[in-house]
Design an enzyme around this catalytic site. Structure first.
Site, PDB file in Angstrom:
ATOM      1  N   ASP A 188      58.624  53.565  74.473  1.00  0.00           N
ATOM      2  CA  ASP A 188      58.559  52.132  74.759  1.00  0.00           C
ATOM      3  C   ASP A 188      57.125  51.639  74.885  1.00  0.00           C
ATOM      4  O   ASP A 188      56.291  52.277  75.537  1.00  0.00           O
ATOM      5  CB  ASP A 188      59.321  51.842  76.062  1.00  0.00           C
ATOM      6  N   ASP A 242      56.454  43.942  71.467  1.00  0.00           N
ATOM      7  CA  ASP A 242      57.437  44.607  72.319  1.00  0.00           C
ATOM      8  C   ASP A 242      58.442  45.353  71.458  1.00  0.00           C
ATOM      9  O   ASP A 242      59.210  44.746  70.704  1.00  0.00           O
ATOM     10  CB  ASP A 242      58.150  43.577  73.188  1.00  0.00           C
TER      11      ASP A 242
END
Length: 488
Positions: free
Chosen positions: A364, A162
């Site tokens: 992202d 992440d």
């Protein structure tokens, strides 16, 4: 020589010049026509509807080796990456025949991801290797997972990667409250390299400062708590351990040994934090890998394609185009870049610089669908609709409001979409423009959605990052994009 002969020679010369001129004009016209036709073809994709059909892997599939081409990265290794729904994924759902259900769940979790991002600005929160990466729709908000080792002797675990998190954590025994995971839960007492951190240690102090952890001490030991905007959390001991990525080992790696864990991580053992703060994986391994990593994401709709997660100097492709990182003190974990424009086909959209540049744009790994601020999104969908006049529209699907009925089509012609970052033009792959929302591919939707005006930033989602290697070179302060194969 007679005057008649001179006259005939002159006429022949004039005729020759005339013929050459005519040929030259014809060649020039041909060149102009060809040059004008080429860009036109470059401005659209022809996509066969068959490609939108969900194909669940059946039968025996020969999976590639988990480690391949170790000599390709110096230092580092090259390990395969799998889509969560691919035949080789250890987290592939047992009943994966309903693509529409998977898409619906992914979009719902996308909203949870946005809540998590927003929570990073609502007050304090706590929180060269090439690895197998798998799309993680089951284990969070459309994230991806790698197999990493922990402890001595090494035990392998599936971890979410992440770019929007800093702290790395894993579920640990004894479990006061743990969710179900594929791998056995990590047992610190069985590892000779596990070390608890004292409350007054420098690393624990760093946790207090960088992660805004207001309660780092518990019974003399260092503790952590990560709370995500969707209600997920992990809580336990902040410790050090040997982390193994491929054939590389990182000793004294600081991580959270979680004894109480809840939320959208089911199936995985924890999370590998790739953010920009000091306790993230790139920061802790800066001396070894130079704060360089990249990933290439496999196709969502393919049961066989694979990608990789790479760390170190060899992870930055020579063919990449780079854009500088942009500082955003309100969201220090995330990777912000400057988006200066968007093109649909040959049309450069008319979007105010304030919309594109005021809050920046996040690249992202955890958000699926690209979110654009309302003015930018409305301009994009308006242009896309205008350039697809022959496609019958269909009703919206969840957050996707530009949808088409392809039940009577064998192929579709859609315009290209290009992001214009500062110093870098990045075309979206043809698989990143339309997302199928029916098993048989009869309905598709434009894979973009509006962000909230109050967010103040855009997000480039992982669906639009398919078939390109995205490289994060934080030591130099840049993000790179290299289109094409996921081969390292």
């Amino acid at each position: 020589m007679s005057a008649h002969s001179i006259s005939m020679g002159s006429q022949t010369a004039h005729s020759l010049v005339f013929c050459i001129s005519v040929v030259a004009v014809l060649v020039l016209q041909c060149l102009l026509m060809c040059s004008s036709a080429a860009p036109e073809h470059d401005n659209y994709h022809i996509i066969h509807v068959e490609n939108f059909k969900w194909k669940d892997p059946q039968g025996i599939v020969k999976c590639p080796a988990s480690v391949a081409g170790q000599g390709a990265l110096k230092p580092g290794v090259n390990i395969r990456l799998d889509h969560i729904h691919g035949a080789c994924s250890p987290l592939r759902p047992i009943n994966s025949s309903s693509w529409i259900d998977l898409v619906s769940q992914g979009l719902e979790r996308d909203n949870d991801r946005l809540k998590t991002i927003r929570s990073r600005n609502s007050g304090p929160y706590t929180t060269m290797s090439n690895l197998p990466l798998q799309s993680g729709n089951k284990v969070g908000t459309g994230n991806y997972i790698v197999t990493a080792g922990l402890g001595t002797p090494t035990k392998n675990f599936l971890l979410i990667i992440d770019t929007g998190s800093d702290l790395t954590w894993i579920q640990c025994k004894p479990c006061l409250g743990c969710y179900s995971q594929v791998d056995p839960i990590f047992e610190p007492r069985q590892s000779s390299s596990y070390k608890s951190l004292p409350c007054l240690s420098a690393t624990c102090t760093e946790l207090l400062i960088s992660e805004s952890n207001l309660t780092p001490c518990l019974l003399g030991g260092c503790s952590y708590e990560v709370n995500y905007g969707d209600g997920s959390r992990s809580k336990g001991d902040f410790s050090e351990e040997t982390l193994t990525l491929g054939s590389d080992s990182i000793q004294n790696f600081a991580f959270g040994c979680g004894h109480t864990n809840t939320g959208l991580f089911k199936g995985s053992a924890g999370l590998l934090g790739l953010g920009q703060n000091t306790l993230s994986f790139p920061s802790q391994t800066k001396s070894k890998y130079g704060s360089q990593f990249s990933y290439c994401l496999p196709d969502f709709g393919s049961s066989t394609s694979s990608g990789s997660f790479s760390v170190g100097q060899g992870s930055i492709p020579a063919s990449a185009v780079f854009t500088p990182l942009v500082s955003n003190f309100m969201y220090p974990t995330f990777y912000f870049v400057g988006l200066s424009g968007i093109s649909v086909g040959s049309e450069r959209l008319s979007i105010s610089s304030a919309v594109l540049g005021s809050g920046g744009t996040i690249v992202d790994s955890g958000t699926v669908i690209t979110r654009l601020l309302p003015e930018a999104y409305n301009a994009l969908k308006t242009s896309f609709r205008r350039q697809t006049p022959g496609l019958p529209t269909a009703k919206r699907f969840s957050i996707l409001d530009t949808c088409y009925d392809l039940s009577r089509h064998s192929q579709v012609r859609v315009p290209t979409i290009t992001f214009h970052f500062q110093n870098a033009d990045v075309p979206v792959s043809d698989v990143g423009i339309l997302v199928p929302v029916q098993n048989d591919g009869s309905q598709v939707c434009l894979a973009f959605a509006p962000a909230s005006q109050s967010d103040g930033f855009n997000i480039i989602g992982n669906f639009q990052q398919q078939r390109m290697r995205v490289a994060f070179d934080t030591g130099v302060g840049r993000v790179g994009f290299a289109s094409g194969s996921c081969a390292t």
